[in-house]
Design a protein around this motif. Structure first.
Motif, mmCIF file in Angstrom:
data_model
loop_
_atom_site.group_PDB
_atom_site.id
_atom_site.type_symbol
_atom_site.label_atom_id
_atom_site.label_comp_id
_atom_site.label_asym_id
_atom_site.label_seq_id
_atom_site.Cartn_x
_atom_site.Cartn_y
_atom_site.Cartn_z
ATOM 1 N N PRO A 280 0.787 -1.218 0.000
ATOM 2 C CA PRO A 280 0.000 0.000 0.000
ATOM 3 C C PRO A 280 0.821 1.271 0.000
ATOM 4 N N SER A 281 1.897 1.321 0.791
ATOM 5 C CA SER A 281 2.653 2.555 0.920
ATOM 6 C C SER A 281 4.050 2.234 1.402
ATOM 7 N N ASP A 282 5.030 3.010 0.918
ATOM 8 C CA ASP A 282 6.402 2.776 1.349
ATOM 9 C C ASP A 282 6.681 3.395 2.706
ATOM 10 N N ASN A 283 5.785 4.229 3.215
ATOM 11 C CA ASN A 283 6.047 4.959 4.450
ATOM 12 C C ASN A 283 5.485 4.280 5.694
ATOM 13 N N GLU A 284 4.503 3.410 5.533
ATOM 14 C CA GLU A 284 3.880 2.814 6.703
ATOM 15 C C GLU A 284 4.442 1.432 6.988
ATOM 16 N N MET A 285 4.351 1.053 8.255
ATOM 17 C CA MET A 285 4.752 -0.297 8.636
ATOM 18 C C MET A 285 3.731 -1.291 8.107
ATOM 19 N N LYS A 286 4.219 -2.374 7.540
ATOM 20 C CA LYS A 286 3.313 -3.402 7.011
ATOM 21 C C LYS A 286 4.030 -4.736 6.984
ATOM 22 N N ILE A 287 3.242 -5.781 6.944
ATOM 23 C CA ILE A 287 3.769 -7.141 6.914
ATOM 24 C C ILE A 287 3.126 -7.899 5.769
ATOM 25 N N ARG A 288 3.899 -8.718 5.108
ATOM 26 C CA ARG A 288 3.397 -9.497 3.975
ATOM 27 C C ARG A 288 3.299 -10.964 4.396
ATOM 28 N N LEU A 289 2.077 -11.514 4.256
ATOM 29 C CA LEU A 289 1.797 -12.888 4.672
ATOM 30 C C LEU A 289 1.110 -13.650 3.550
ATOM 31 N N THR A 290 1.343 -14.945 3.523
ATOM 32 C CA THR A 290 0.516 -15.857 2.731
ATOM 33 C C THR A 290 -0.255 -16.735 3.701
ATOM 34 N N ILE A 291 -1.593 -16.801 3.519
ATOM 35 C CA ILE A 291 -2.454 -17.526 4.451
ATOM 36 C C ILE A 291 -3.314 -18.506 3.661
ATOM 37 N N ARG A 292 -3.413 -19.721 4.172
ATOM 38 C CA ARG A 292 -4.285 -20.715 3.546
ATOM 39 C C ARG A 292 -4.844 -21.641 4.614
ATOM 40 N N PRO A 354 -3.303 -25.851 13.979
ATOM 41 C CA PRO A 354 -4.439 -26.762 13.864
ATOM 42 C C PRO A 354 -5.727 -26.071 14.294
ATOM 43 N N LEU A 355 -6.750 -26.062 13.411
ATOM 44 C CA LEU A 355 -8.027 -25.395 13.685
ATOM 45 C C LEU A 355 -9.174 -26.233 13.135
ATOM 46 N N LEU A 356 -10.199 -26.438 13.964
ATOM 47 C CA LEU A 356 -11.376 -27.169 13.494
ATOM 48 C C LEU A 356 -12.099 -26.398 12.394
ATOM 49 N N ASP A 357 -12.238 -25.081 12.593
ATOM 50 C CA ASP A 357 -12.873 -24.225 11.596
ATOM 51 C C ASP A 357 -12.387 -22.806 11.835
ATOM 52 N N LEU A 358 -12.827 -21.870 10.962
ATOM 53 C CA LEU A 358 -12.374 -20.486 11.039
ATOM 54 C C LEU A 358 -13.410 -19.559 11.656
ATOM 55 N N HIS A 359 -14.553 -20.084 12.024
ATOM 56 C CA HIS A 359 -15.638 -19.241 12.514
ATOM 57 C C HIS A 359 -15.236 -18.493 13.782
ATOM 58 N N GLY A 360 -15.313 -17.170 13.733
ATOM 59 C CA GLY A 360 -14.999 -16.341 14.887
ATOM 60 C C GLY A 360 -13.526 -16.256 15.221
ATOM 61 N N LYS A 361 -12.662 -16.771 14.339
ATOM 62 C CA LYS A 361 -11.231 -16.797 14.610
ATOM 63 C C LYS A 361 -10.535 -15.577 13.997
ATOM 64 N N MET A 379 6.439 -3.404 18.245
ATOM 65 C CA MET A 379 6.622 -2.326 17.284
ATOM 66 C C MET A 379 5.351 -2.079 16.466
ATOM 67 N N GLY A 380 4.565 -3.096 16.270
ATOM 68 C CA GLY A 380 3.329 -2.976 15.500
ATOM 69 C C GLY A 380 2.596 -4.296 15.481
ATOM 70 N N GLN A 381 1.270 -4.226 15.247
ATOM 71 C CA GLN A 381 0.480 -5.444 15.255
ATOM 72 C C GLN A 381 -0.681 -5.337 14.274
ATOM 73 N N ALA A 382 -1.204 -6.488 13.907
ATOM 74 C CA ALA A 382 -2.365 -6.547 13.015
ATOM 75 C C ALA A 382 -3.293 -7.652 13.499
ATOM 76 N N PHE A 383 -4.595 -7.405 13.381
ATOM 77 C CA PHE A 383 -5.617 -8.399 13.699
ATOM 78 C C PHE A 383 -6.314 -8.778 12.395
ATOM 79 N N ILE A 384 -6.160 -10.027 11.970
ATOM 80 C CA ILE A 384 -6.645 -10.453 10.667
ATOM 81 C C ILE A 384 -7.809 -11.435 10.843
ATOM 82 N N PRO A 385 -9.063 -11.001 10.576
ATOM 83 C CA PRO A 385 -10.210 -11.920 10.688
ATOM 84 C C PRO A 385 -10.086 -13.047 9.668
ATOM 85 N N LEU A 386 -10.433 -14.251 10.100
ATOM 86 C CA LEU A 386 -10.284 -15.420 9.236
ATOM 87 C C LEU A 386 -11.614 -15.964 8.727
ATOM 88 N N ASP A 387 -12.725 -15.391 9.173
ATOM 89 C CA ASP A 387 -14.046 -15.927 8.782
ATOM 90 C C ASP A 387 -14.231 -15.980 7.273
#
Length: 403
Positions: A280-292, A354-361, A379-387
């Motif tokens: 998104p921007s070169d000035n802000e803190m960000k993290i790159r993830l692959t999720i499956r 290990p997760l039974l499902d993603l509901h509410g996670k 230094m920084g954090q992110a909350f990533i909804p998985l539903d």
């Protein structure tokens, strides 16, 4: 019975029985992560059978933990009557034996011990030519009823196969002791000598462990977390639009296929710069993830690729690392290696949840400084909804980090 549950899996293979030898037809297989069963306490789930075109298997699994409370035995007895499971676990530490008689006059024995409860039998190692062997071995027995069952210990001579002494210990004696434990017991063998066996015995009642009790047993978060403001669900960052898993200008490919469910990576020296050019921007803190997420294996796979835009504190470069866990139950925390003196670290590390499902996670991601020069290492954090994560699809995104 699992002595160590972490990293253990239950593997099931289904066959169609045939009376003719070696002609049973393979119908598929399934796998369950035991840490998932422990965390949930009880699970009731249909699993897709693997290595076949279609098919499912229905499993009901319950995790039984240990209790030092004798009053729990009544509940365990009811469970045993309904499902045929054991009520308790007896742990025996066979320390040593002393003054054993010879099996043959003038010759010291080659002694070993046979321990049994009912039809269950276990055997110690053999020690040669000694009347005072030191074993220091541990044995585990699943017990049906500690109020009526008896432990039998026989000391045998390996050369002659002759019994050189034995004893019986009623388990109700152990049950009646404080904490259901007998330590350093010197028990007399039924022979005409001063022969004795020294051992410890400990009973634990098997008890159904609920999900709340599992959470209470989780490792407490380090004190560094106390200074971090908690972000509400409403403040959680939404999933950003997916970007390609192939980075322009590099040959790096991340594969999270449903069949293999593993990460395959090929990298070039251009990976670090190419990964940082997207986002998104070169000035802000960000993290790159692959999720499956794979519903077939009940596994969330997260690949930490890189972090960008970390601040410098008092002219000192940070030593950043990433840690993650699943909310709301706060699953086992995973951490990357720390990268020394980096504001744009590259990790490319994979983690499995290990997760039974993603509901509410929600996936909680934190970037911390190992040098810990600030008031808080966070230094920084992110909350990533998985539903809304689509099962089987790998998503590679940049996620903003907020302090």
């Amino acid at each position: 019975m699992l002595v160590e549950e972490m990293g253990q899996t239950l593997n099931l293979t289904v066959y169609d029985h045939d009376d003719a030898p070696r002609t049973d037809e393979f119908l598929g297989r399934a796998t369950v992560d035991m840490s998932l069963v422990r965390r949930e306490g009880t699970i009731d789930i249909w699993l897709e059978l693997e290595d076949v075109r279609k098919g499912q298997i229905h499993l009901k699994l319950t995790w039984l933990g240990f209790s030092e409370n004798p009053a729990v035995l009544k509940e365990a007895m009811e469970l045993s009557q309904n499902y045929g499971v054991a009520t308790s676990l007896l742990t025996i530490r066979l320390d040593s034996a002393k003054n054993l008689p010879p099996a043959k006059e003038g010759h010291k024995p080659d002694p070993y011990a046979i321990l049994s409860i009912g039809k269950k039998q276990q055997e110690s190692v053999t020690l040669e030519k000694t009347d005072s062997p030191v074993y220091e071995e541990t044995f585990h027995f699943l017990v049906n009823n500690p109020l009526t069952d008896t432990l039998i210990v026989k000391m045998m001579d390996r050369k002659s196969s002759a019994e050189i002494g034995s004893l019986k210990q009623s388990l109700d004696t152990v049950f009646a002791r404080p904490s259901m434990t007998m330590e350093k017991q010197s028990l007399i063998l039924n022979v005409r000598s001063e022969a004795r066996v020294v051992m410890d015995m400990r009973l634990r009642i098997l008890q159904v462990k609920g999900k709340g009790e599992w959470e209470a047993e989780q490792e407490e978060e380090p004190k560094e977390e106390e200074n971090n403001p908690k972000q509400t669900e409403a403040e959680a960052e939404p999933l950003l639009p997916a970007t390609s898993t192939q980075h322009e200008g590099s040959s790096e490919t991340i594969s999270l296929s449903g069949e293999e469910d593993r990460v395959e990576e090929t990298k070039t020296t251009e990976l670090a710069t190419s990964a940082l050019k997207t986002g998104p921007s070169d000035n802000e803190m960000k993290i790159r993830l692959t999720i499956r997420y794979s519903a077939q294996t009940q596994m969330l796979v997260v690949v930490v690729i890189t972090v960008n835009g970390l601040p410098i504190y008092k002219d000192e470069l940070p030593d950043p690392y990433v840690k993650m866990y699943i909310l709301p139950e706060k699953s086992k925390k995973h951490k990357t290696e720390a990268q020394k003196d980096q504001t744009d670290p590259v990790y490319d590390e994979r983690f499995d949840f290990p997760l039974l499902d993603l509901h509410g996670k929600t996936l909680h991601v934190q970037v911390c400084d190992k040098k810990f020069m600030r008031k808080s290492p966070n230094m920084g954090q992110a909350f990533i909804p998985l539903d809304d994560l689509h099962t089987g699809n790998a998503i590679t995104n940049w996620y903003p980090l907020v302090q």
